[in-house]
Enzyme design. Structure first.
Site, PDB file in Angstrom:
ATOM      1  N   HIS A   1      18.558  29.043 -11.258  1.00 11.87           N
ATOM      2  CA  HIS A   1      19.205  30.254 -11.750  1.00 11.87           C
ATOM      3  C   HIS A   1      18.339  31.503 -11.552  1.00 11.87           C
ATOM      4  O   HIS A   1      17.120  31.469 -11.766  1.00 11.87           O
ATOM      5  CB  HIS A   1      19.528  30.100 -13.236  1.00 11.87           C
ATOM      6  CG  HIS A   1      20.393  28.905 -13.525  1.00 11.87           C
ATOM      7  ND1 HIS A   1      21.609  28.701 -12.906  1.00 11.87           N
ATOM      8  CD2 HIS A   1      20.215  27.844 -14.354  1.00 11.87           C
ATOM      9  CE1 HIS A   1      22.141  27.577 -13.356  1.00 11.87           C
ATOM     10  NE2 HIS A   1      21.311  27.025 -14.216  1.00 11.87           N
TER      11      HIS A   1
ATOM     12  N   VAL B   1      28.664  24.602  -6.884  1.00 10.10           N
ATOM     13  CA  VAL B   1      27.757  23.679  -6.183  1.00 10.10           C
ATOM     14  C   VAL B   1      28.516  22.379  -5.889  1.00 10.10           C
ATOM     15  O   VAL B   1      28.405  21.807  -4.796  1.00 10.10           O
ATOM     16  CB  VAL B   1      26.507  23.394  -7.047  1.00 10.10           C
ATOM     17  CG1 VAL B   1      25.634  22.330  -6.404  1.00 10.10           C
ATOM     18  CG2 VAL B   1      25.719  24.676  -7.270  1.00 10.10           C
ATOM     19  N   GLN B   2      29.329  21.941  -6.857  1.00  6.83           N
ATOM     20  CA  GLN B   2      30.061  20.680  -6.699  1.00  6.83           C
ATOM     21  C   GLN B   2      30.924  20.702  -5.432  1.00  6.83           C
ATOM     22  O   GLN B   2      30.897  19.769  -4.624  1.00  6.83           O
ATOM     23  CB  GLN B   2      30.958  20.437  -7.930  1.00  6.83           C
ATOM     24  CG  GLN B   2      30.224  19.977  -9.176  1.00  6.83           C
ATOM     25  CD  GLN B   2      29.728  21.109 -10.082  1.00  6.83           C
ATOM     26  OE1 GLN B   2      29.477  22.217  -9.619  1.00  6.83           O
ATOM     27  NE2 GLN B   2      29.559  20.813 -11.357  1.00  6.83           N
TER      28      GLN B   2
ATOM     29  N   ARG C   1      27.474  35.827  -7.142  1.00  8.26           N
ATOM     30  CA  ARG C   1      26.204  35.464  -7.791  1.00  8.26           C
ATOM     31  C   ARG C   1      25.214  34.999  -6.728  1.00  8.26           C
ATOM     32  O   ARG C   1      25.584  34.733  -5.581  1.00  8.26           O
ATOM     33  CB  ARG C   1      26.424  34.355  -8.821  1.00  8.26           C
ATOM     34  CG  ARG C   1      26.847  33.034  -8.217  1.00  8.26           C
ATOM     35  CD  ARG C   1      26.883  31.892  -9.234  1.00  8.26           C
ATOM     36  NE  ARG C   1      27.277  30.650  -8.576  1.00  8.26           N
ATOM     37  CZ  ARG C   1      27.277  29.465  -9.171  1.00  8.26           C
ATOM     38  NH1 ARG C   1      26.948  29.348 -10.437  1.00  8.26           N
ATOM     39  NH2 ARG C   1      27.623  28.381  -8.500  1.00  8.26           N
TER      40      ARG C   1
ATOM     41  N   ASN D   1      20.663  23.700  -9.441  1.00 12.27           N
ATOM     42  CA  ASN D   1      21.188  25.057  -9.361  1.00 12.27           C
ATOM     43  C   ASN D   1      20.129  25.947  -9.996  1.00 12.27           C
ATOM     44  O   ASN D   1      19.997  26.014 -11.215  1.00 12.27           O
ATOM     45  CB  ASN D   1      22.528  25.128 -10.122  1.00 12.27           C
ATOM     46  CG  ASN D   1      23.209  26.472  -9.959  1.00 12.27           C
ATOM     47  OD1 ASN D   1      22.766  27.323  -9.190  1.00 12.27           O
ATOM     48  ND2 ASN D   1      24.296  26.681 -10.699  1.00 12.27           N
TER      49      ASN D   1
ATOM     50  N   PHE E   1      31.477  31.397  -9.510  1.00 11.39           N
ATOM     51  CA  PHE E   1      31.690  30.319 -10.489  1.00 11.39           C
ATOM     52  C   PHE E   1      32.580  30.850 -11.603  1.00 11.39           C
ATOM     53  O   PHE E   1      32.149  31.662 -12.424  1.00 11.39           O
ATOM     54  CB  PHE E   1      30.356  29.803 -11.038  1.00 11.39           C
ATOM     55  CG  PHE E   1      30.515  28.538 -11.840  1.00 11.39           C
ATOM     56  CD1 PHE E   1      31.070  27.400 -11.260  1.00 11.39           C
ATOM     57  CD2 PHE E   1      30.149  28.482 -13.176  1.00 11.39           C
ATOM     58  CE1 PHE E   1      31.240  26.230 -11.997  1.00 11.39           C
ATOM     59  CE2 PHE E   1      30.305  27.317 -13.911  1.00 11.39           C
ATOM     60  CZ  PHE E   1      30.862  26.192 -13.321  1.00 11.39           C
TER      61      PHE E   1
ATOM     62  N   LYS F   1       0.856  -1.200   0.000  1.00 11.03           N
ATOM     63  CA  LYS F   1       0.000   0.000   0.000  1.00 11.03           C
ATOM     64  C   LYS F   1       0.880   1.234   0.000  1.00 11.03           C
ATOM     65  O   LYS F   1       1.868   1.317   0.738  1.00 11.03           O
ATOM     66  CB  LYS F   1      -0.884  -0.013   1.243  1.00 11.03           C
ATOM     67  CG  LYS F   1      -2.184   0.733   1.087  1.00 11.03           C
ATOM     68  CD  LYS F   1      -3.103   0.133   0.053  1.00 11.03           C
ATOM     69  CE  LYS F   1      -4.548   0.075   0.499  1.00 11.03           C
ATOM     70  NZ  LYS F   1      -5.362  -0.704  -0.430  1.00 11.03           N
TER      71      LYS F   1
ATOM     72  N   THR G   1      -3.453  -5.695   0.159  1.00  8.72           N
ATOM     73  CA  THR G   1      -2.864  -4.372   0.423  1.00  8.72           C
ATOM     74  C   THR G   1      -3.692  -3.648   1.478  1.00  8.72           C
ATOM     75  O   THR G   1      -3.190  -2.809   2.208  1.00  8.72           O
ATOM     76  CB  THR G   1      -2.754  -3.531  -0.868  1.00  8.72           C
ATOM     77  OG1 THR G   1      -4.055  -3.154  -1.294  1.00  8.72           O
ATOM     78  CG2 THR G   1      -2.028  -4.281  -1.972  1.00  8.72           C
ATOM     79  N   ASP G   2      -4.967  -3.995   1.576  1.00  9.61           N
ATOM     80  CA  ASP G   2      -5.811  -3.406   2.622  1.00  9.61           C
ATOM     81  C   ASP G   2      -5.311  -3.800   4.018  1.00  9.61           C
ATOM     82  O   ASP G   2      -5.341  -2.999   4.955  1.00  9.61           O
ATOM     83  CB  ASP G   2      -7.263  -3.869   2.416  1.00  9.61           C
ATOM     84  CG  ASP G   2      -8.212  -3.079   3.281  1.00  9.61           C
ATOM     85  OD1 ASP G   2      -8.294  -1.850   3.087  1.00  9.61           O
ATOM     86  OD2 ASP G   2      -8.846  -3.677   4.172  1.00  9.61           O
TER      87      ASP G   2
HETATM   88  O1  LIG Z   1      28.142  25.711  -9.396  1.00 14.68           O
HETATM   89  C1  LIG Z   1      28.020  25.550 -10.618  1.00 14.68           C
HETATM   90  N1  LIG Z   1      28.382  24.367 -11.185  1.00 14.68           N
HETATM   91  C2  LIG Z   1      28.282  24.122 -12.512  1.00 14.68           C
HETATM   92  O2  LIG Z   1      28.646  23.040 -13.029  1.00 14.68           O
HETATM   93  C3  LIG Z   1      27.726  25.163 -13.315  1.00 14.68           C
HETATM   94  N2  LIG Z   1      27.470  25.285 -14.641  1.00 14.68           N
HETATM   95  C4  LIG Z   1      26.931  26.500 -14.838  1.00 14.68           C
HETATM   96  O3  LIG Z   1      26.545  26.950 -15.968  1.00 14.68           O
HETATM   97  N3  LIG Z   1      26.845  27.188 -13.661  1.00 14.68           N
HETATM   98  C5  LIG Z   1      27.332  26.362 -12.700  1.00 14.68           C
HETATM   99  N4  LIG Z   1      27.478  26.535 -11.358  1.00 14.68           N
END
Ligand SMILES: O=c1[nH]c(=O)c2[nH]c(=O)[nH]c2[nH]1
Length: 302
Positions: A262, A233-234, A178, A260, A161, A11, A59-60
């Protein structure tokens, strides 16, 4: 000739809200609102291949079990309840070989009245949930994961970035300032070798392991998001993962999946405005999507 390769059933979307009353002050309460999915695996093949329903636990019945056990057992923290349900189905039905339990917990947070958290009034921090997944096998093995999902954050500076690969397809301009925004989806995988048999989960829950792990993962995510001058971000998600692994030894690996989201600068030059780093356009799409899984380095034994 067709052959059944895999099956599971149960369920989905079984919802409850449970109230816990303080033993000495019944007006002082906690709540858990949860949505559960329980899928069984086992000797059910004949129900698919031979229209023989004899093995099917309806499932009940699965739904009734979730609700009855939510009443009869402790559901704090929700990892404890997932482990309880997994054991219940394996122990009760000898032909069940494994149980999948997904639970999504809403985020109800007490709010301040007269300077302190009110005893029984909560704000729904909608969007954000705590999620647990358990896959428990009759042979005692299990996988247990806890996640934060839908925690939407934004920082208006402190994110950069630059230095990325540039080629004839590149239009992006490098930046040292940014907006950074994402919906956090973070999952930590508990190391079942360190936790021990599933029957230990009760004791570990009492000792605060799962609450502490959740608090640490949430705090690390929010703190690093705010405090780092993020190069990407990575890099930021890797640092978050490494910190969680450092703080919670019982976690084997940490996974993030971060869009990410934008916010684009708007060209107002038609009004003679040259510098516009103040008014942005929230782009509905596309978004970046960055994922990583970070584990512990295995030391070679000599
Ligand atoms: O932190 C980021 N990682 C990316 O891989 C990426 N690529 C992008 O266009 N902006 C960003 N920003």
């Amino acid at each position: 000739m067709a052959v059944l390769l895999e099956s599971s059933y149960g369920k989905n979307l079984v919802k409850f809200l449970k109230v816990k009353r303080d033993a000495t002050n019944p007006k002082k309460q906690e709540v858990i609102e949860a949505t559960c999915c329980v899928l069984l695996e086992g000797a059910f093949d004949e129900s698919y291949t031979n229209a023989n329903n004899a093995s099917i636990v309806p499932t009940d019945t699965v739904k009734n079990t979730i609700l009855v056990e939510a009443k009869l057992s402790d559901v704090w923290p929700i990892e404890r309840f997932a482990a309880h349900l997994g054991q219940h189905f394996v122990n009760k039905y000898s032909h069940v070989t494994a149980v999948n339990v997904w639970i999504e917990q809403q985020r109800w947070v007490k709010y301040d009245v007269n300077g302190k958290p009110h005893d029984h009034s909560f704000i729904h921090q909608s969007g954000e949930t705590k999620n647990v997944y358990l896959h428990y096998f009759r042979n005692g093995k299990y996988d247990l994961q806890t996640s934060i999902k839908g925690l939407t954050v934004l920082k208006s500076t402190g994110s950069m970035f630059y230095g990325y690969n540039v080629c004839d397809y590149t239009t992006l301009k490098p930046t040292k300032d940014r907006i950074l925004s994402t919906d956090v989806d973070a999952t930590w995988y508990w190391d079942s070798k360190k936790l021990g048999p599933i029957t230990n989960i009760e004791r570990l829950a009492n000792a605060g392991l799962f609450d502490n792990g959740y608090d640490a993962a949430r705090k690390v995510t929010l703190d690093l998001f705010a405090l780092e001058n993020s190069p990407s971000v990575q890099a930021t998600m890797y640092n978050m993962s490494a910190k969680i692994l450092e703080l919670v030894p019982e976690v084997e690996k940490v996974q993030y999946s971060l869009p990410n989201k934008h916010y684009m600068g708007i060209d107002l030059s038609f009004k003679g405005i040259r510098e516009n780093n103040e008014v942005f356009y929230p782009a509905a799409h596309p978004s970046g999507l960055i994922k990583s899984t970070v584990g512990r380095e295995v030391k070679a034994k000599f």
